[in-house]
Design an enzyme around this catalytic site. Sequence first.
Site, PDB file in Angstrom:
ATOM      1  N   ALA A 200       0.834  -1.208   0.000  1.00  0.00           N
ATOM      2  CA  ALA A 200       0.000   0.000   0.000  1.00  0.00           C
ATOM      3  C   ALA A 200       0.869   1.259   0.000  1.00  0.00           C
ATOM      4  CB  ALA A 200      -0.937  -0.006   1.204  1.00  0.00           C
ATOM      5  N   ASP A 201       1.979   1.216   0.730  1.00  0.00           N
ATOM      6  CA  ASP A 201       2.901   2.358   0.729  1.00  0.00           C
ATOM      7  C   ASP A 201       3.486   2.591  -0.659  1.00  0.00           C
ATOM      8  OD1 ASP A 201       2.504   2.649   3.470  1.00  0.00           O
ATOM      9  OD2 ASP A 201       4.249   1.442   3.996  1.00  0.00           O
ATOM     10  N   ILE A 202       3.801   1.505  -1.357  1.00  0.00           N
ATOM     11  CA  ILE A 202       4.303   1.624  -2.733  1.00  0.00           C
ATOM     12  C   ILE A 202       3.228   2.245  -3.624  1.00  0.00           C
ATOM     13  CG2 ILE A 202       5.051   0.342  -4.778  1.00  0.00           C
ATOM     14  CD1 ILE A 202       6.316  -1.693  -2.850  1.00  0.00           C
TER      15      ILE A 202
END
Length: 177
Positions: free
Chosen positions: A149-151
């Site tokens: 999700a951070d990516i």
Amino acid sequence: MLRAKTFMTETRARNRWAWIIGLAGGVLGFLIQVLIRKAFEEQLLSKTLPLIPGVFHLTYLKNPGAAFSFFDSNLTSWTLWLRLISMGIIAVVTLLFSRFRKEMILPLQVGLGLLLAGGISNTVEQILYGDIAIYLDWRSPPLPIFNLADIAVRLGSFVTNISILYWLLSTLIRRFR
């Protein structure tokens, strides 16, 4: 009657990639995070699983803050509200474009979809579990541990910013030509 039907079909199809990527990516990202959480918590996997020894590992940690552990646990409720507000703004912008019959360029739809996907995934997990599972551990070069999700959020931010810059520059060029 045929014209009205065609208009409705065209209106519903506007900016669909932002919604498809956002919802499908959010659900997929959340499911991956839950699977990682379950595998490590039920000790199906050790605390760190080297995929490429010394370079890339799956390391399970719980992050009570925001992306890349930027905020500590004292700000958890604040980051949750910030995430909800950000996703609301992205949804409203996409809806406004659709409402006024404006088709966003495909890269902008992809960027906004990725932002929504990462936001949905992490927000749902934080609401359900109180923290976010982070597991992607690049050791060479050393980076903070993060998740998919951070990516999606970082990539979505980059693509969205480049798309907006392209749109602004092409609009200015057309206007002053």
